[in-house]
Design a protein around this motif. Structure first.
Motif, PDB file in Angstrom:
ATOM      1  N   CYS A  82      41.313  30.750  44.692  1.00 48.19           N
ATOM      2  CA  CYS A  82      42.548  30.583  43.921  1.00 48.19           C
ATOM      3  C   CYS A  82      42.926  29.024  44.290  1.00 48.19           C
ATOM      4  O   CYS A  82      43.203  28.717  45.444  1.00 48.19           O
ATOM      5  CB  CYS A  82      43.460  31.640  44.280  1.00 48.19           C
ATOM      6  SG  CYS A  82      45.219  31.298  43.703  1.00 48.19           S
ATOM      7  N   HIS A 134      34.914  36.167  37.410  1.00 51.10           N
ATOM      8  CA  HIS A 134      36.156  36.583  36.704  1.00 51.10           C
ATOM      9  C   HIS A 134      37.047  35.166  37.094  1.00 51.10           C
ATOM     10  O   HIS A 134      37.344  34.998  37.747  1.00 51.10           O
ATOM     11  CB  HIS A 134      36.880  37.626  37.606  1.00 51.10           C
ATOM     12  CG  HIS A 134      38.185  37.950  37.131  1.00 51.10           C
ATOM     13  ND1 HIS A 134      38.122  38.641  35.873  1.00 51.10           N
ATOM     14  CD2 HIS A 134      39.387  38.019  37.738  1.00 51.10           C
ATOM     15  CE1 HIS A 134      39.422  38.844  35.612  1.00 51.10           C
ATOM     16  NE2 HIS A 134      40.228  38.379  36.974  1.00 51.10           N
ATOM     17  N   ALA A 155      40.558  33.254  35.681  1.00 56.59           N
ATOM     18  CA  ALA A 155      41.863  33.664  35.302  1.00 56.59           C
ATOM     19  C   ALA A 155      42.694  32.507  35.428  1.00 56.59           C
ATOM     20  O   ALA A 155      42.932  31.913  36.296  1.00 56.59           O
ATOM     21  CB  ALA A 155      42.537  34.667  35.583  1.00 56.59           C
ATOM     22  N   VAL A 175      47.166  31.820  35.709  1.00 56.29           N
ATOM     23  CA  VAL A 175      48.258  32.386  35.569  1.00 56.29           C
ATOM     24  C   VAL A 175      49.541  31.370  35.519  1.00 56.29           C
ATOM     25  O   VAL A 175      49.518  30.744  36.724  1.00 56.29           O
ATOM     26  CB  VAL A 175      48.515  33.361  36.854  1.00 56.29           C
ATOM     27  CG1 VAL A 175      49.880  34.123  36.839  1.00 56.29           C
ATOM     28  CG2 VAL A 175      47.473  34.387  36.968  1.00 56.29           C
ATOM     29  N   THR A 185      40.732  34.526  31.206  1.00 56.61           N
ATOM     30  CA  THR A 185      41.887  35.194  30.881  1.00 56.61           C
ATOM     31  C   THR A 185      43.160  34.428  31.185  1.00 56.61           C
ATOM     32  O   THR A 185      43.226  33.789  32.243  1.00 56.61           O
ATOM     33  CB  THR A 185      42.114  36.528  31.494  1.00 56.61           C
ATOM     34  OG1 THR A 185      40.906  37.199  31.457  1.00 56.61           O
ATOM     35  CG2 THR A 185      43.331  37.258  30.842  1.00 56.61           C
ATOM     36  N   GLU A 242      46.237  39.645  42.361  1.00 51.08           N
ATOM     37  CA  GLU A 242      45.657  40.555  41.739  1.00 51.08           C
ATOM     38  C   GLU A 242      44.300  40.225  41.258  1.00 51.08           C
ATOM     39  O   GLU A 242      43.352  40.994  40.992  1.00 51.08           O
ATOM     40  CB  GLU A 242      46.501  41.352  40.802  1.00 51.08           C
ATOM     41  CG  GLU A 242      47.947  42.206  41.300  1.00 51.08           C
ATOM     42  CD  GLU A 242      48.782  42.765  40.378  1.00 51.08           C
ATOM     43  OE1 GLU A 242      48.268  42.807  38.837  1.00 51.08           O
ATOM     44  OE2 GLU A 242      49.927  43.143  40.621  1.00 51.08           O
ATOM     45  N   GLN A 243      44.461  39.247  40.225  1.00 53.43           N
ATOM     46  CA  GLN A 243      43.298  38.623  39.608  1.00 53.43           C
ATOM     47  C   GLN A 243      42.181  38.074  40.696  1.00 53.43           C
ATOM     48  O   GLN A 243      41.114  38.301  40.265  1.00 53.43           O
ATOM     49  CB  GLN A 243      43.720  37.526  38.798  1.00 53.43           C
ATOM     50  CG  GLN A 243      44.657  37.682  37.665  1.00 53.43           C
ATOM     51  CD  GLN A 243      43.892  38.690  36.541  1.00 53.43           C
ATOM     52  OE1 GLN A 243      42.784  38.384  36.203  1.00 53.43           O
ATOM     53  NE2 GLN A 243      44.427  39.809  36.244  1.00 53.43           N
ATOM     54  N   ALA A 272      40.173  41.037  41.227  1.00 50.00           N
ATOM     55  CA  ALA A 272      39.776  41.871  40.056  1.00 50.00           C
ATOM     56  C   ALA A 272      38.213  41.655  39.921  1.00 50.00           C
ATOM     57  O   ALA A 272      37.546  42.186  39.016  1.00 50.00           O
ATOM     58  CB  ALA A 272      40.300  41.476  38.813  1.00 50.00           C
ATOM     59  N   SER A 313      35.568  35.522  41.861  1.00 50.73           N
ATOM     60  CA  SER A 313      36.645  35.238  41.270  1.00 50.73           C
ATOM     61  C   SER A 313      37.179  33.554  41.513  1.00 50.73           C
ATOM     62  O   SER A 313      36.909  33.043  42.444  1.00 50.73           O
ATOM     63  CB  SER A 313      37.851  36.125  41.492  1.00 50.73           C
ATOM     64  OG  SER A 313      37.820  37.444  41.405  1.00 50.73           O
ATOM     65  N   VAL A 369      40.577  31.800  40.281  1.00 52.52           N
ATOM     66  CA  VAL A 369      42.108  32.032  39.729  1.00 52.52           C
ATOM     67  C   VAL A 369      42.862  30.545  40.050  1.00 52.52           C
ATOM     68  O   VAL A 369      42.592  29.997  40.922  1.00 52.52           O
ATOM     69  CB  VAL A 369      42.656  32.935  40.526  1.00 52.52           C
ATOM     70  CG1 VAL A 369      44.084  33.220  39.700  1.00 52.52           C
ATOM     71  CG2 VAL A 369      41.934  34.137  40.128  1.00 52.52           C
TER      72      VAL A 369
END
Length: 398
Positions: free
Chosen positions: A60, A167, A169, A171, A190, A206-207, A210, A214, A216
């Motif tokens: 992240c 994954h 994403a 945010v 996403t 949360e992402q 997921a 990942s 993020v």
């Protein structure tokens, strides 16, 4: 015996282009961060340029707009959690990253998202000339509008990661979901819009969980806004820093297993006094404006576009007037010195000014008539000084 020289006798030489502290492209700049993380996730054609980082399955990036390394170090009482992480920066070396030139939001976000330096992704300033139209384009607000794809044609790291089964994403504020800057710099996977900082960091956690792999990204803008309006030591700025610190801790406490959180920024900031000595007004200076067709960039990182045939004269004049306070270079000199990265794409060449001026001292080249809002800002950024250029890369692992 020779008499010592007085201040009246001293004539400092103009700053040389070679003396500018060029960003660490290829080893320690913002453009190297996501490729390094993606390489650790097994994304093809990505390389781990920041060698100090250890791969993690879930990554992240929390970008706090305007929070430079020097500002964070100067305010440990306002950001105790982040201050406690200073030694973790850049893989435990306790060192910062460099933002890239210019140290400004549109340029830095494009560097983060594409994994490319400005000379490749093509957003080399706050405002730059569009060679196809001859107009100045604001790359943060994307005005006047230009087709995003041709302007920045490279895929983002998020797109490449998503294609590789990671994954991916983002945010952020819902405001940014469909902007051209998001499309060219941060799209892929996403996009999830949330208004409050708490909602964003909760959803980012949360992402992260997921996917087994990942990537993020989340973002907080208010530190930058407070700095521009009130200055980088104002009560308002300190309040936003305190809030950002709580958000970082909140996210860190929710990390799922096998995660790495990286807290960074797009640039730092300095306050510039409101007097004629520190704020030079282009709109009232006949010498600086002579031969200039367009004034781009921002107060501490200017792109200067000369009328046809006047580029050499403009360069000479700007060096004479500003050369003791600004690094002043021709386009080709700035490119050769690596200010915008190791290579310049052909489509980007004409976006860079005929003359490029980067402030070393605590000064601004404002334009009070054509840029009234920008000229009234207290906190500013853009150049290559440590206060603007150095950004943290704080790390928390679970």
């Amino acid at each position: 015996m020779a008499q010592p020289k007085t201040a009246w006798d001293q004539h400092p030489e103009p700053l040389t282009v070679a003396s500018a502290p060029v960003p660490e492209y290829g080893s320690g700049s913002l453009a190297d961060l996501l490729p390094t993380l993606a390489a650790g996730l097994g994304v093809p054609d990505m390389s781990a340029a920041i060698t100090e980082l250890t791969p993690a399955d879930r990554n992240c990036v929390f970008l706090i707009d305007g929070l430079g390394w020097e500002q964070l170090k100067a305010h440990p009482e306002d950001a105790p959690f982040m201050a406690s992480l200073l030694a973790t920066s850049r893989g435990g070396t306790g060192r910062p990253l460099t933002a890239g030139y210019p140290a400004t939001t549109a340029t830095s976000l494009a560097s983060v998202g594409t994994g490319l330096p400005p000379g490749a992704h093509g957003l080399p300033g706050y405002t730059v000339r569009n060679p196809d139209t001859g107009e100045l384009m604001n790359q943060l607000r994307w005005q006047p509008w230009s087709p995003p794809g041709p302007w920045q044609p490279y895929p983002t790291v998020f797109q490449l990661a998503h294609a590789a089964g990671v994954h991916a994403a983002q945010v952020s504020s819902p405001t940014f979901e469909n902007t051209p800057l998001t499309r060219v710099a941060l799209s892929g996977g996403t996009f999830l819009g949330r208004l409050s900082g708490e909602d964003r960091v909760d959803l980012a956690a949360e992402q992260l969980a997921a996917g087994d792999r990942s990537l993020v990204y989340t973002y907080f803008a208010e530190v930058d806004g407070a700095g521009h309006r009130y200055g980088v030591d104002s009560d308002t700025w300190r309040g936003q820093l305190m809030y950002a610190d709580r958000l970082v801790q909140r996210l860190a406490e929710q990390l799922p297993p096998r995660s790495a959180l990286y807290v960074t920024a797009d640039h730092g900031m300095i306050d510039v006094p409101f007097d004629e000595q520190h704020r030079i007004d282009f709109d009232e200076d006949w010498e600086l404006s002579a031969g200039v067709a367009l004034l781009g960039g921002e107060g501490r990182a200017r792109h200067v576009y000369a009328v046809r045939g006047a580029a050499n004269d403009v360069l000479t004049c700007w060096r004479e007037v500003l050369g003791e306070q600004f690094w002043v270079a021709s386009r080709d000199e700035a490119i050769a010195a690596g200010w915008f990265g190791p290579q310049i794409d052909e489509r980007v060449y004409g976006r860079i000014g005929d003359v490029v001026a980067a402030a070393r001292d605590d000064v601004l080249l404002i334009a009070s008539e054509r840029e009234p809002k920008e000229s009234a800002m207290v906190g500013n950024h853009g150049s290559m000084t440590p206060a603007e250029q150095l950004v943290p890369l704080l790390e928390v692992r679970s």
